[in-house]
Write a protein that holds these residues in place. Structure first.
Motif, PDB file in Angstrom:
ATOM      1  N   LEU A   1       0.804  -1.213   0.000  1.00 51.46           N
ATOM      2  CA  LEU A   1       0.000   0.000   0.000  1.00 51.46           C
ATOM      3  C   LEU A   1       0.844   1.275   0.000  1.00 51.46           C
ATOM      4  CD1 LEU A   1      -2.983   0.353  -0.191  1.00 51.46           C
ATOM      5  CD2 LEU A   1      -3.100   0.576   2.272  1.00 51.46           C
ATOM      6  N   LEU A   2       1.928   1.301   0.741  1.00 54.28           N
ATOM      7  CA  LEU A   2       2.777   2.489   0.779  1.00 54.28           C
ATOM      8  C   LEU A   2       3.388   2.751  -0.598  1.00 54.28           C
ATOM      9  CD1 LEU A   2       4.182   4.777   2.294  1.00 54.28           C
ATOM     10  CD2 LEU A   2       6.015   3.163   2.835  1.00 54.28           C
ATOM     11  N   THR A   3       3.887   1.712  -1.238  1.00 52.80           N
ATOM     12  CA  THR A   3       4.484   1.861  -2.567  1.00 52.80           C
ATOM     13  C   THR A   3       3.444   2.317  -3.588  1.00 52.80           C
ATOM     14  OG1 THR A   3       5.957   0.038  -2.012  1.00 52.80           O
ATOM     15  CG2 THR A   3       5.878   0.687  -4.300  1.00 52.80           C
ATOM     16  N   ILE A   4       2.268   1.745  -3.519  1.00 52.67           N
ATOM     17  CA  ILE A   4       1.199   2.138  -4.441  1.00 52.67           C
ATOM     18  C   ILE A   4       0.796   3.588  -4.204  1.00 52.67           C
ATOM     19  CG2 ILE A   4      -1.215   1.713  -5.078  1.00 52.67           C
ATOM     20  CD1 ILE A   4      -0.646  -1.283  -4.484  1.00 52.67           C
ATOM     21  N   SER A   5       0.725   3.992  -2.938  1.00 48.01           N
ATOM     22  CA  SER A   5       0.380   5.385  -2.608  1.00 48.01           C
ATOM     23  C   SER A   5       1.432   6.350  -3.148  1.00 48.01           C
ATOM     24  CB  SER A   5       0.261   5.559  -1.105  1.00 48.01           C
ATOM     25  OG  SER A   5      -0.749   4.746  -0.590  1.00 48.01           O
ATOM     26  N   LEU A   6       2.714   5.992  -2.999  1.00 42.10           N
ATOM     27  CA  LEU A   6       3.784   6.843  -3.525  1.00 42.10           C
ATOM     28  C   LEU A   6       3.724   6.928  -5.046  1.00 42.10           C
ATOM     29  CD1 LEU A   6       6.737   5.757  -1.223  1.00 42.10           C
ATOM     30  CD2 LEU A   6       5.519   7.942  -1.187  1.00 42.10           C
ATOM     31  N   LEU A   7       3.402   5.810  -5.685  1.00 45.93           N
ATOM     32  CA  LEU A   7       3.266   5.814  -7.143  1.00 45.93           C
ATOM     33  C   LEU A   7       2.120   6.725  -7.570  1.00 45.93           C
ATOM     34  CD1 LEU A   7       4.192   4.515  -9.872  1.00 45.93           C
ATOM     35  CD2 LEU A   7       2.308   2.931  -9.532  1.00 45.93           C
ATOM     36  N   LEU A   8       0.992   6.619  -6.901  1.00 49.16           N
ATOM     37  CA  LEU A   8      -0.154   7.479  -7.231  1.00 49.16           C
ATOM     38  C   LEU A   8       0.171   8.952  -7.000  1.00 49.16           C
ATOM     39  CD1 LEU A   8      -3.130   5.369  -5.868  1.00 49.16           C
ATOM     40  CD2 LEU A   8      -2.539   5.811  -8.259  1.00 49.16           C
ATOM     41  N   PHE A   9       0.904   9.240  -5.924  1.00 46.29           N
ATOM     42  CA  PHE A   9       1.326  10.616  -5.661  1.00 46.29           C
ATOM     43  C   PHE A   9       2.221  11.118  -6.801  1.00 46.29           C
ATOM     44  CE2 PHE A   9       4.521  13.542  -3.965  1.00 46.29           C
ATOM     45  CZ  PHE A   9       3.700  14.599  -3.578  1.00 46.29           C
ATOM     46  N   GLY A  10       3.136  10.268  -7.250  1.00 50.01           N
ATOM     47  CA  GLY A  10       4.007  10.641  -8.361  1.00 50.01           C
ATOM     48  C   GLY A  10       3.236  10.892  -9.639  1.00 50.01           C
ATOM     49  N   ILE A  11       2.259  10.053  -9.916  1.00 47.15           N
ATOM     50  CA  ILE A  11       1.437  10.226 -11.124  1.00 47.15           C
ATOM     51  C   ILE A  11       0.635  11.519 -11.052  1.00 47.15           C
ATOM     52  CG2 ILE A  11      -0.557   9.295 -12.373  1.00 47.15           C
ATOM     53  CD1 ILE A  11       0.568   6.489 -11.805  1.00 47.15           C
ATOM     54  N   VAL A  12       0.054  11.796  -9.902  1.00 49.64           N
ATOM     55  CA  VAL A  12      -0.712  13.047  -9.736  1.00 49.64           C
ATOM     56  C   VAL A  12       0.209  14.254  -9.909  1.00 49.64           C
ATOM     57  CG1 VAL A  12      -1.977  14.446  -8.046  1.00 49.64           C
ATOM     58  CG2 VAL A  12      -2.537  12.030  -8.338  1.00 49.64           C
ATOM     59  N   THR A  13       1.415  14.166  -9.353  1.00 54.14           N
ATOM     60  CA  THR A  13       2.382  15.266  -9.488  1.00 54.14           C
ATOM     61  C   THR A  13       2.749  15.490 -10.955  1.00 54.14           C
ATOM     62  OG1 THR A  13       3.284  14.737  -7.306  1.00 54.14           O
ATOM     63  CG2 THR A  13       4.641  16.101  -8.735  1.00 54.14           C
ATOM     64  N   ILE A  14       2.997  14.402 -11.676  1.00 55.72           N
ATOM     65  CA  ILE A  14       3.313  14.524 -13.104  1.00 55.72           C
ATOM     66  C   ILE A  14       2.148  15.160 -13.855  1.00 55.72           C
ATOM     67  CG2 ILE A  14       3.671  13.176 -15.215  1.00 55.72           C
ATOM     68  CD1 ILE A  14       5.304  11.200 -13.476  1.00 55.72           C
ATOM     69  N   GLU A  15       0.937  14.733 -13.552  1.00 53.78           N
ATOM     70  CA  GLU A  15      -0.243  15.290 -14.224  1.00 53.78           C
ATOM     71  C   GLU A  15      -0.401  16.781 -13.926  1.00 53.78           C
ATOM     72  OE1 GLU A  15      -2.457  13.918 -16.509  1.00 53.78           O
ATOM     73  OE2 GLU A  15      -0.839  12.440 -16.542  1.00 53.78           O
ATOM     74  N   ILE A  16      -0.095  17.195 -12.711  1.00 53.32           N
ATOM     75  CA  ILE A  16      -0.186  18.623 -12.368  1.00 53.32           C
ATOM     76  C   ILE A  16       0.817  19.424 -13.191  1.00 53.32           C
ATOM     77  CG2 ILE A  16       0.254  20.298 -10.518  1.00 53.32           C
ATOM     78  CD1 ILE A  16      -1.046  18.241  -8.596  1.00 53.32           C
ATOM     79  N   PHE A  17       2.046  18.900 -13.316  1.00 54.15           N
ATOM     80  CA  PHE A  17       3.044  19.590 -14.129  1.00 54.15           C
ATOM     81  C   PHE A  17       2.655  19.613 -15.605  1.00 54.15           C
ATOM     82  CE2 PHE A  17       6.135  18.645 -10.604  1.00 54.15           C
ATOM     83  CZ  PHE A  17       6.335  19.982 -10.260  1.00 54.15           C
ATOM     84  N   LEU A  18       2.000  18.572 -16.082  1.00 56.14           N
ATOM     85  CA  LEU A  18       1.594  18.526 -17.489  1.00 56.14           C
ATOM     86  C   LEU A  18       0.493  19.539 -17.807  1.00 56.14           C
ATOM     87  CD1 LEU A  18       1.588  14.712 -18.346  1.00 56.14           C
ATOM     88  CD2 LEU A  18       3.206  16.456 -19.100  1.00 56.14           C
TER      89      LEU A  18
END
Length: 120
Positions: free
Chosen positions: A11-28
């Motif tokens: 769960l922690l790894t998946i949460s970090l991955l989702l956070f990274g994806i959201v961050t990338i989407e915000i920058f895009l």
């Protein structure tokens, strides 16, 4: 090992991955990329990660299932390390090596007791 318990462990790894994806989407959002790119990037990242998780899950599940069924079939449970193959993943290798060391220690203690008793 159930899939739910495996996912809870990750769960922690998946949460970090989702956070990274959201961050990338915000920058895009700041750049004029098409919607295809904005959808493709998170789907590709999560898809590749999902495939990796599935491979890891099935590898571990098969090993632990084999270990469990072998243990059930054995009369002398301490022989399990002699029968179970060395797994392909680090966690399983550590477990197998630890069990082998425990078995070796047990044999040494039994032999020490056995031979000390003969001396008396």
């Amino acid at each position: 090992m159930s899939f739910n318990s495996f996912i809870k462990d990750k769960l922690l790894t998946i949460s970090l991955l989702l956070f990274g994806i959201v961050t990338i989407e915000i920058f895009l959002l700041a750049y004029p990329f098409g919607n295809f790119i904005k959808l493709y990037i998170p789907i590709a990242i999560f898809g590749v990660y999902g495939i990796g998780l599935a491979v890891e899950y099935f590898t571990k599940r098969n090993f632990y299932k084999n270990l469990s069924s072998t243990l059930e079939e054995l009369d002398e449970k301490y022989l399990v390390t002699e029968i179970v193959k060395m797994p392909d993943f680090l966690e399983g290798k550590i477990l197998k090596n630890s069990l082998e060391q425990i078995d070796k220690s047990m044999v040494e203690n039994v032999n020490r007791y056995k031979y000390m008793r003969r001396r008396l």
